[in-house]
Write a protein that holds these residues in place. Structure first.
Motif, mmCIF file in Angstrom:
data_model
loop_
_atom_site.group_PDB
_atom_site.id
_atom_site.type_symbol
_atom_site.label_atom_id
_atom_site.label_comp_id
_atom_site.label_asym_id
_atom_site.label_seq_id
_atom_site.Cartn_x
_atom_site.Cartn_y
_atom_site.Cartn_z
ATOM 1 N N CYS A 99 -22.040 -37.267 -13.546
ATOM 2 C CA CYS A 99 -21.480 -38.680 -12.644
ATOM 3 C C CYS A 99 -22.158 -39.600 -11.683
ATOM 4 O O CYS A 99 -22.410 -38.334 -10.946
ATOM 5 C CB CYS A 99 -19.994 -38.232 -12.510
ATOM 6 N N TYR A 100 -21.843 -40.223 -11.515
ATOM 7 C CA TYR A 100 -23.016 -41.245 -10.104
ATOM 8 C C TYR A 100 -21.578 -40.898 -8.911
ATOM 9 O O TYR A 100 -22.869 -40.914 -7.952
ATOM 10 C CB TYR A 100 -22.902 -42.703 -11.344
ATOM 11 N N VAL A 101 -21.029 -41.218 -9.056
ATOM 12 C CA VAL A 101 -20.090 -41.017 -7.851
ATOM 13 C C VAL A 101 -20.518 -39.810 -7.246
ATOM 14 O O VAL A 101 -21.003 -39.911 -6.206
ATOM 15 C CB VAL A 101 -19.142 -41.171 -7.765
ATOM 16 N N HIS A 102 -20.643 -38.724 -7.792
ATOM 17 C CA HIS A 102 -20.962 -37.212 -7.147
ATOM 18 C C HIS A 102 -22.002 -37.016 -7.395
ATOM 19 O O HIS A 102 -22.725 -35.913 -6.623
ATOM 20 C CB HIS A 102 -19.721 -36.183 -8.004
ATOM 21 N N GLY A 103 -22.877 -37.753 -8.094
ATOM 22 C CA GLY A 103 -24.410 -37.756 -7.983
ATOM 23 C C GLY A 103 -24.772 -36.081 -8.692
ATOM 24 O O GLY A 103 -25.610 -34.842 -8.482
ATOM 25 N N ARG A 104 -23.277 -35.491 -10.047
ATOM 26 C CA ARG A 104 -24.079 -34.233 -10.581
ATOM 27 C C ARG A 104 -23.715 -34.110 -11.946
ATOM 28 O O ARG A 104 -22.719 -35.247 -12.264
ATOM 29 C CB ARG A 104 -23.589 -33.200 -9.422
ATOM 30 N N ALA A 105 -23.973 -33.930 -12.525
ATOM 31 C CA ALA A 105 -23.857 -32.948 -13.517
ATOM 32 C C ALA A 105 -22.228 -32.387 -14.064
ATOM 33 O O ALA A 105 -21.792 -32.224 -12.772
ATOM 34 C CB ALA A 105 -24.895 -32.047 -14.713
ATOM 35 N N LEU A 106 -21.693 -32.843 -15.017
ATOM 36 C CA LEU A 106 -20.144 -32.241 -15.374
ATOM 37 C C LEU A 106 -20.033 -31.287 -16.542
ATOM 38 O O LEU A 106 -21.569 -31.716 -17.405
ATOM 39 C CB LEU A 106 -19.055 -33.631 -15.430
#
Length: 103
Positions: A96-103
């Motif tokens: 997720c680019y918004v949260h800057g983390r892997a999901l």
């Protein structure tokens, strides 16, 4: 989960096992059919890519951030499509680019 900090009730929303909050961007409806397994911009510019990812909103395939072009991030910045996934179907990795983390 509810915490009490100095007698003030604080509610938190977290993922499984107390992890980071769940990403609401995964609720994006399925995108269009996935594009060809290549980064069109890298081909135009004569660059090579380290890894390809697919936009889960529209199916656009582009190179990842660890590639010289970083065209998947450029696609996010241009379109606001928040989540990309691994191009390989056997991998469930998503970013997720918004949260800057892997999901």
């Amino acid at each position: 989960m509810t915490l009490y900090v100095e007698s003030v009730k604080v509610s938190t929303h977290s993922g499984p096992n107390g992890g980071a909050p769940r990403c609401q961007h995964l609720r994006v409806p399925p995108g269009a059919e996935q594009g060809a397994p290549e980064c069109a911009m890298c081909l135009i510019l004569g660059l090579t890519w380290a890894r390809l990812v697919v936009c889960l909103t529209c199916g656009w395939v582009a190179c990842s951030d660890d590639s010289p072009g970083g065209h998947a991030r450029a696609h996010y910045q241009e379109t606001d499509h928040p989540v990309v996934g691994a191009l390989e179907t056997e991998t469930a990795w998503r970013w997720c680019y918004v949260h800057g983390r892997a999901l």
